[in-house]
Scaffold this active site. Structure first.
Site, PDB file in Angstrom:
ATOM      1  N   ASP A  17      32.186 -17.067  24.190  1.00 38.74           N
ATOM      2  CA  ASP A  17      30.872 -17.175  24.821  1.00 38.74           C
ATOM      3  C   ASP A  17      30.029 -15.981  24.383  1.00 38.74           C
ATOM      4  OD1 ASP A  17      31.508 -14.929  26.449  1.00 38.74           O
ATOM      5  OD2 ASP A  17      32.319 -16.222  28.020  1.00 38.74           O
ATOM      6  N   ARG A  29      34.285 -23.422  27.032  1.00 41.46           N
ATOM      7  CA  ARG A  29      34.043 -22.462  25.942  1.00 41.46           C
ATOM      8  C   ARG A  29      34.720 -22.935  24.660  1.00 41.46           C
ATOM      9  NH1 ARG A  29      36.817 -17.375  27.585  1.00 41.46           N
ATOM     10  NH2 ARG A  29      37.838 -18.649  29.166  1.00 41.46           N
ATOM     11  N   TYR A  39      30.271 -30.435  34.382  1.00 42.81           N
ATOM     12  CA  TYR A  39      29.608 -29.196  33.984  1.00 42.81           C
ATOM     13  C   TYR A  39      28.310 -29.492  33.242  1.00 42.81           C
ATOM     14  CZ  TYR A  39      34.212 -27.050  34.757  1.00 42.81           C
ATOM     15  OH  TYR A  39      35.388 -26.613  35.310  1.00 42.81           O
ATOM     16  N   ASP A  85      34.963 -18.692  35.901  1.00 43.83           N
ATOM     17  CA  ASP A  85      34.765 -17.376  35.296  1.00 43.83           C
ATOM     18  C   ASP A  85      33.597 -16.667  35.982  1.00 43.83           C
ATOM     19  OD1 ASP A  85      36.816 -17.765  33.504  1.00 43.83           O
ATOM     20  OD2 ASP A  85      35.519 -18.468  31.884  1.00 43.83           O
TER      21      ASP A  85
END
Length: 306
Positions: free
Chosen positions: A86, A182, A72, A44
């Site tokens: 988010d 997310r 991550y 993203d």
């Protein structure tokens, strides 16, 4: 910039915030004057981190690179929910999450390790009825989405700023392709009985490549302008190390690059393997244990190398 020949290899990019994955590919295409460039996993725009690009014939291994786990580093905020899952989105709900303890948090994280089901967020590129979900979301529409199975290999708590209405929680995650961090944040919040949203996200590993393998966009531009980018590319087999390696002699490798089957010195396991001849990477081959042969799947070496 003049290119004497098409580049071939893997370019590990450290994607900056504010860039789409398509933006990165478009820039590298412009700097290298190459069309044949693909990436191994979208990020993203607000997410930073490892974005492997495959240049030239290396695009043929994108599908195999995408199968590898990704890592991550995430920060989520409890006590707030948004329409995008988010903190860039519109706030939909808030509540006091000051009662959440570290024990509650660790217990909740543990519940998500293993194979889980996720419903893709509306703000995602998943297609429903031929249209991307984020297109529908921007029109104010919400549609039913089917849950998908993903695997969370590990979740490690990094820090927890607790005892306040909106606690900030940092954790590391290693997960399968198709995992939405997310959505994982939202689901962890749901398990704790509070709304939650992702604050920030950095991808620290993709296709076995980490930050130390990556170049910034500024560095890539400079190398492309000076004609030195080829030296910065990683070899194709660098991202295929999860497949077993088989070595054969030059004569067998010469047959292999011509698309012929080859017989290894000893019986091998079933499935994909990396074949090397005289120390050089030949390509990906399918091992047939019963027949005792290797069948070519993706050949990268050329006949004149052997």
């Amino acid at each position: 910039m003049e290119q004497s020949k098409e580049l071939e290899g893997i370019l590990a990019v450290w994607k900056p915030a504010g860039w789409t994955s398509h933006d990165v590919v478009a820039k590298v295409r412009r700097w290298t004057r190459m069309r044949r460039i693909g990436h191994a996993g979208t990020l993203d725009p607000q997410v930073t981190g490892v974005l492997p690009l495959c240049l030239g014939r290396a695009t043929r291994v994108v599908e195999y690179m995408q199968e590898l786990p990704k890592a991550y580093e995430t920060v989520m905020q409890l006590g707030v929910a948004t329409d995008t899952e988010d903190l860039t989105g519109t706030v939909l709900d808030t509540s006091d999450a000051s009662h959440v303890t570290e024990a509650m948090l660790r217990e909740a994280l543990a519940r998500f390790i293993g194979e889980i089901e996720q419903v893709p967020p509306m703000y995602s590129a998943v297609k429903v009825g031929g249209r991307k979900l984020y297109e529908l979301a921007r029109e104010g529409k919400t549609v039913e989405r089917k849950a998908r199975k993903v695997t969370i290999h590990s979740l490690e708590l990094r820090f927890a700023e607790l005892g306040v209405p909106r606690p900030r929680i940092g954790f590391g995650a290693v997960c399968s392709k198709g995992t939405y961090i997310r959505t994982l944040c939202v689901d962890i919040g749901r398990a704790l009985g509070v709304p939650a949203a992702m604050e920030s996200l950095v991808r620290t590993m993709s296709a076995g490549l980490g930050e130390s393998d990556c170049l910034t966009m500024e560095r890539i531009e400079a190398l492309a302008a000076s004609g030195e980018l080829a030296d910065a590319l990683l070899p194709v087999d660098r991202a295929l190390g999860h497949y077993p390696r088989i070595d054969v002699g030059a004569a067998a490798a010469a047959r292999a690059v011509r698309g012929q089957r080859v017989k290894p010195a000893s019986p091998q396991q079933e499935g994909l393997v990396r074949l090397y001849g005289a120390g050089r990477f030949v390509g990906l081959f399918e091992a047939d244990g019963d027949a005792g042969v290797l069948r070519p799947v993706k050949v990268f070496a050329s006949a004149d190398e052997f």
